[in-house]
Design a protein around this motif. Structure first.
Motif, PDB file in Angstrom:
ATOM      1  N   ARG A   4       0.891  -1.165   0.000  1.00 49.24           N
ATOM      2  CA  ARG A   4       0.000   0.000   0.000  1.00 49.24           C
ATOM      3  C   ARG A   4       0.929   1.215   0.000  1.00 49.24           C
ATOM      4  NH1 ARG A   4      -1.593  -3.051   4.170  1.00 49.24           N
ATOM      5  NH2 ARG A   4      -1.078  -1.412   5.672  1.00 49.24           N
ATOM      6  N   VAL A   5       1.007   1.910  -1.107  1.00 48.49           N
ATOM      7  CA  VAL A   5       2.140   2.777  -1.408  1.00 48.49           C
ATOM      8  C   VAL A   5       1.769   4.260  -1.390  1.00 48.49           C
ATOM      9  CG1 VAL A   5       3.945   3.291  -3.103  1.00 48.49           C
ATOM     10  CG2 VAL A   5       3.079   0.936  -2.863  1.00 48.49           C
ATOM     11  N   ALA A   6       2.605   5.050  -0.715  1.00 50.69           N
ATOM     12  CA  ALA A   6       2.601   6.510  -0.860  1.00 50.69           C
ATOM     13  C   ALA A   6       3.756   6.873  -1.790  1.00 50.69           C
ATOM     14  CB  ALA A   6       2.771   7.185   0.489  1.00 50.69           C
ATOM     15  N   PHE A   7       3.433   7.461  -2.927  1.00 46.73           N
ATOM     16  CA  PHE A   7       4.414   7.780  -3.971  1.00 46.73           C
ATOM     17  C   PHE A   7       4.610   9.287  -3.962  1.00 46.73           C
ATOM     18  CE2 PHE A   7       5.912   8.669  -8.215  1.00 46.73           C
ATOM     19  CZ  PHE A   7       6.625   7.542  -8.619  1.00 46.73           C
ATOM     20  N   LEU A   8       5.788   9.748  -3.509  1.00 43.55           N
ATOM     21  CA  LEU A   8       6.054  11.175  -3.358  1.00 43.55           C
ATOM     22  C   LEU A   8       6.960  11.669  -4.475  1.00 43.55           C
ATOM     23  CD1 LEU A   8       5.681   9.913  -0.326  1.00 43.55           C
ATOM     24  CD2 LEU A   8       6.493  12.149   0.392  1.00 43.55           C
ATOM     25  N   SER A   9       6.554  12.784  -5.096  1.00 37.09           N
ATOM     26  CA  SER A   9       7.350  13.349  -6.174  1.00 37.09           C
ATOM     27  C   SER A   9       7.127  14.854  -6.247  1.00 37.09           C
ATOM     28  CB  SER A   9       6.963  12.703  -7.516  1.00 37.09           C
ATOM     29  OG  SER A   9       7.697  13.277  -8.581  1.00 37.09           O
ATOM     30  N   ALA A  10       8.189  15.582  -6.608  1.00 39.68           N
ATOM     31  CA  ALA A  10       8.074  17.027  -6.807  1.00 39.68           C
ATOM     32  C   ALA A  10       7.362  17.359  -8.102  1.00 39.68           C
ATOM     33  CB  ALA A  10       9.460  17.670  -6.798  1.00 39.68           C
ATOM     34  N   GLU A  11       7.339  16.437  -9.050  1.00 39.35           N
ATOM     35  CA  GLU A  11       6.689  16.642 -10.347  1.00 39.35           C
ATOM     36  C   GLU A  11       5.785  15.453 -10.637  1.00 39.35           C
ATOM     37  OE1 GLU A  11       9.466  17.081 -13.587  1.00 39.35           O
ATOM     38  OE2 GLU A  11      11.019  17.848 -12.249  1.00 39.35           O
ATOM     39  N   VAL A  12       4.622  15.728 -11.169  1.00 35.90           N
ATOM     40  CA  VAL A  12       3.712  14.674 -11.622  1.00 35.90           C
ATOM     41  C   VAL A  12       2.941  15.215 -12.824  1.00 35.90           C
ATOM     42  CG1 VAL A  12       1.791  13.144 -11.038  1.00 35.90           C
ATOM     43  CG2 VAL A  12       3.438  13.797  -9.255  1.00 35.90           C
ATOM     44  N   ALA A  13       3.189  14.666 -14.003  1.00 38.23           N
ATOM     45  CA  ALA A  13       2.408  15.062 -15.179  1.00 38.23           C
ATOM     46  C   ALA A  13       1.011  14.440 -15.082  1.00 38.23           C
ATOM     47  CB  ALA A  13       3.115  14.589 -16.446  1.00 38.23           C
ATOM     48  N   PRO A  14      -0.050  15.136 -15.468  1.00 36.43           N
ATOM     49  CA  PRO A  14      -0.060  16.431 -16.148  1.00 36.43           C
ATOM     50  C   PRO A  14      -0.157  17.632 -15.211  1.00 36.43           C
ATOM     51  CG  PRO A  14      -2.266  15.544 -16.143  1.00 36.43           C
ATOM     52  CD  PRO A  14      -1.410  14.532 -15.426  1.00 36.43           C
ATOM     53  N   PHE A  15      -0.091  17.406 -13.902  1.00 33.62           N
ATOM     54  CA  PHE A  15      -0.243  18.524 -12.968  1.00 33.62           C
ATOM     55  C   PHE A  15       0.944  19.486 -13.048  1.00 33.62           C
ATOM     56  CE2 PHE A  15      -2.636  14.969 -11.129  1.00 33.62           C
ATOM     57  CZ  PHE A  15      -3.861  15.564 -10.923  1.00 33.62           C
ATOM     58  N   ALA A  16       2.148  18.942 -12.993  1.00 32.67           N
ATOM     59  CA  ALA A  16       3.356  19.767 -13.031  1.00 32.67           C
ATOM     60  C   ALA A  16       4.491  18.913 -13.558  1.00 32.67           C
ATOM     61  CB  ALA A  16       3.692  20.292 -11.639  1.00 32.67           C
ATOM     62  N   LYS A  17       5.177  19.430 -14.581  1.00 31.72           N
ATOM     63  CA  LYS A  17       6.262  18.664 -15.190  1.00 31.72           C
ATOM     64  C   LYS A  17       7.373  19.601 -15.633  1.00 31.72           C
ATOM     65  CE  LYS A  17       7.479  16.234 -19.403  1.00 31.72           C
ATOM     66  NZ  LYS A  17       7.036  15.707 -20.707  1.00 31.72           N
ATOM     67  N   VAL A  18       8.612  19.246 -15.263  1.00 26.56           N
ATOM     68  CA  VAL A  18       9.801  19.939 -15.745  1.00 26.56           C
ATOM     69  C   VAL A  18      10.617  19.019 -16.641  1.00 26.56           C
ATOM     70  CG1 VAL A  18      11.952  21.089 -15.072  1.00 26.56           C
ATOM     71  CG2 VAL A  18       9.862  21.471 -13.746  1.00 26.56           C
ATOM     72  N   GLY A  20      11.886  14.431 -17.067  1.00 27.40           N
ATOM     73  CA  GLY A  20      11.481  13.031 -17.098  1.00 27.40           C
ATOM     74  C   GLY A  20      10.844  12.537 -15.817  1.00 27.40           C
ATOM     75  N   LEU A  21      11.216  13.114 -14.663  1.00 28.66           N
ATOM     76  CA  LEU A  21      10.595  12.727 -13.394  1.00 28.66           C
ATOM     77  C   LEU A  21       9.085  12.895 -13.467  1.00 28.66           C
ATOM     78  CD1 LEU A  21      10.508  12.012 -10.380  1.00 28.66           C
ATOM     79  CD2 LEU A  21      11.160  14.381  -9.875  1.00 28.66           C
ATOM     80  N   GLY A  22       8.631  14.009 -14.042  1.00 28.20           N
ATOM     81  CA  GLY A  22       7.200  14.243 -14.153  1.00 28.20           C
ATOM     82  C   GLY A  22       6.507  13.187 -14.986  1.00 28.20           C
ATOM     83  N   ASP A  23       7.142  12.750 -16.076  1.00 27.57           N
ATOM     84  CA  ASP A  23       6.577  11.691 -16.910  1.00 27.57           C
ATOM     85  C   ASP A  23       6.450  10.384 -16.134  1.00 27.57           C
ATOM     86  OD1 ASP A  23       6.242  13.060 -19.431  1.00 27.57           O
ATOM     87  OD2 ASP A  23       8.414  13.052 -19.631  1.00 27.57           O
ATOM     88  N   VAL A  24       7.515  10.025 -15.404  1.00 28.65           N
ATOM     89  CA  VAL A  24       7.494   8.780 -14.632  1.00 28.65           C
ATOM     90  C   VAL A  24       6.399   8.830 -13.578  1.00 28.65           C
ATOM     91  CG1 VAL A  24       8.796   7.335 -13.032  1.00 28.65           C
ATOM     92  CG2 VAL A  24       9.942   8.304 -15.034  1.00 28.65           C
ATOM     93  N   ALA A  25       6.354   9.929 -12.812  1.00 27.02           N
ATOM     94  CA  ALA A  25       5.398  10.030 -11.710  1.00 27.02           C
ATOM     95  C   ALA A  25       3.961  10.109 -12.204  1.00 27.02           C
ATOM     96  CB  ALA A  25       5.728  11.250 -10.851  1.00 27.02           C
ATOM     97  N   GLY A  26       3.755  10.548 -13.444  1.00 29.59           N
ATOM     98  CA  GLY A  26       2.412  10.596 -13.988  1.00 29.59           C
ATOM     99  C   GLY A  26       1.962   9.308 -14.641  1.00 29.59           C
ATOM    100  N   SER A  27       2.890   8.426 -14.967  1.00 27.04           N
ATOM    101  CA  SER A  27       2.553   7.204 -15.714  1.00 27.04           C
ATOM    102  C   SER A  27       2.717   5.921 -14.914  1.00 27.04           C
ATOM    103  CB  SER A  27       3.416   7.110 -16.980  1.00 27.04           C
ATOM    104  OG  SER A  27       3.186   8.191 -17.842  1.00 27.04           O
TER     105      SER A  27
END
Length: 478
Positions: A4-18, A20-27
């Motif tokens: 049961r996972v909490a996935f923390l990221s500074a970027e998450v597409a499509p909300f906020a992306k700078v 590749g991190l945003g792509d990973v966190a969104g997909s």
């Protein structure tokens, strides 16, 4: 035990992306959610994230978090990614109200508050997790404070490690304790290194390709943390990223001139002609068209490209370039637009639609990176039938092969203009041979670059981390 996972990221597409991190966190989280994993994504609500645009609902209006010698009140909003994957966003106009993701001089304070707010965000949503998955240094503090759950840390970018003065870390409320050996004698002696501390605290550490996982244990790629990573070699995994194969699909992409698929490539030529017209390139169907979609900086190999551009053009190719970055590259490409009009076209902008059209209209896709943890461009290019020409480093080496039974591109190892031109010349020769060329194109288009494959490996890592914690073998041993 099921994760049961909490996935923390500074970027998450499509909300906020700078990047590749945003792509990973969104997909990745939606791919895991589709596999039945209970997962919730946590990120700050930056000023650019509009409530109505993303259908965000207020979950908690007064979450109190203490850090930096004071208490701050936050709001928590709930939204969704694909397939109903839940997302929690932390709102505070004073800390996250700017429209940009990163504000260098304030990021240590901002992301410390974010990490310290994570348990309260989860409580507000009624979510009881047994594993924290932190990404890059911005979320490292969450692993330093959580001792009753399994902890996974993923490295996306070794270059940014979260270096901080010890006194300032203590002021922010970050656990300090004795300095690690790498903090005493490494590149930043006497400073806290949040990435290093997350590597020590995590039950398992991952990065975004198998080759890069090996590379970062060497002085050349380890950015000063290679010794620490070697000490945890048994706990460091390389999991190759995927791409969103629903978004990147030439059979139904609305941004391209004609649709096509691996068993009917007629639309590829239509897209090439349309791209040549759009960019003002000479309308010559049999001339190999080389595409580049990238951030313009030295890491991506643009020093090689500029040094070898005349030799590359002498091979009888055209170039279609899209990207923004270092001013010196902007100036150089603007000059090449004039000097080689009809054969070289660079658009110095961010344009998602044009990027898709370059993937669809190009014959080859060039990525001569100095280093590349994973790389997404080569996978998107293969999906669209554009054959990658890449330097064999990191994820490029894991995804592109010139040898074997199913070659799907062209590679070179030495970081030099000569090696780049040799690889491009081999690609041009294969293109002109036509019959083997179309087999190389088909091999790339048939490669599984979906997140479904990667999600299975992440799920196995989560289960391994939970088993490790259950056995009492927690974090690093030294």
């Amino acid at each position: 035990m099921q994760p049961r996972v909490a996935f923390l990221s500074a970027e998450v597409a499509p909300f906020a992306k700078v990047g590749g991190l945003g792509d990973v966190a969104g997909s990745l989280p939606p791919a895991l959610h589709r596999r039945g994993v209970e997962i919730v994504v946590l990120l700050p609500r930056y000023g650019s994230i509009r409530l109505a645009e993303h259908n965000l609902e207020l979950l908690h209006g007064s979450l109190v978090v203490r850090a930096a010698g004071r208490e701050e009140r936050f709001s928590v909003y709930r939204g969704q990614l694909a397939h109903g994957t839940p997302v929690l966003l932390l709102d505070h106009p004073g800390l996250f109200g700017e429209p940009t993701v990163y504000i260098d001089q304030r990021d240590r304070e901002r992301f410390t508050f974010f990490c310290k707010a994570a348990p309260g965000m989860l409580d507000a949503a009624g979510m009881n997790v047994n594993l924290y998955h932190a990404n890059d240094w911005h979320t490292a503090v969450s692993l330093l404070e959580q001792h009753d759950v399994a902890r996974v840390f993923t490295i996306h970018n070794m270059a940014h490690q979260g270096i901080i003065d010890v006194d300032y870390a203590a002021y922010l409320g970050i656990p300090t304790g004795p300095l690690l050996e790498v903090e005493q004698t490494g590149r930043y002696p006497g400073k806290l290194n949040l990435m290093a501390r997350a590597i020590v605290a995590a039950d398992l550490v991952s990065t975004v390709s198998p080759r890069y996982a090996r590379e970062i244990m060497t002085p050349e790629y380890g950015a000063g943390l290679d010794g620490l990573l070697r000490s945890r070699a048994d706990d460091v995994l390389g999991i190759l990223n995927g791409i969103d194969t629903e978004t990147y699909d030439p059979s139904n992409d609305p941004a391209i001139a004609a649709h096509y698929h691996v068993d009917d490539l007629a639309g590829k030529a239509i897209n090439k002609a349309a791209l040549q017209r759009e960019l003002g390139l000479d309308d010559v169907p049999d001339t190999p068209l080389v595409g580049i979609v990238s951030r313009l900086d030295d890491q991506k190999g643009f020093d090689l490209i500029l040094a070898g551009i005349e030799r590359a053009l002498a091979l009888g190719v055209q170039f279609a370039v899209l990207g923004t970055g270092a001013p010196e590259y902007h100036a150089a490409f603007a000059r090449l637009n004039v000097e080689h009009a009809g054969r070289f076209a660079a658009r110095l902008a961010f344009d998602v639609g044009l990027a898709q059209r370059i993937y669809a209209g190009s014959d080859m896709f060039l990525m001569p990176s100095r280093f590349e943890p994973c790389g997404l461009g080569q996978m998107i290019a293969m999906r669209y039938g554009s054959v990658p020409v890449v330097r064999a480093t990191g994820g490029l080496a894991d995804t592109v092969s010139e040898e074997g039974e199913q070659p799907n591109g062209f590679t070179f190892s030495e970081y030099s203009v000569d090696a780049l031109i040799d690889a491009l010349a081999r690609a041009v020769a294969a293109y002109r041979a036509r019959v083997p060329w179309w087999q190389i194109v088909a091999n790339g288009m048939r490669r599984d670059v979906s997140w479904n494959r990667a999600a299975g490996e992440y799920l196995a890592m989560y289960r391994r981390a939970l088993a490790k914690r259950a056995s009492g073998t927690i974090g690093a041993t030294g």
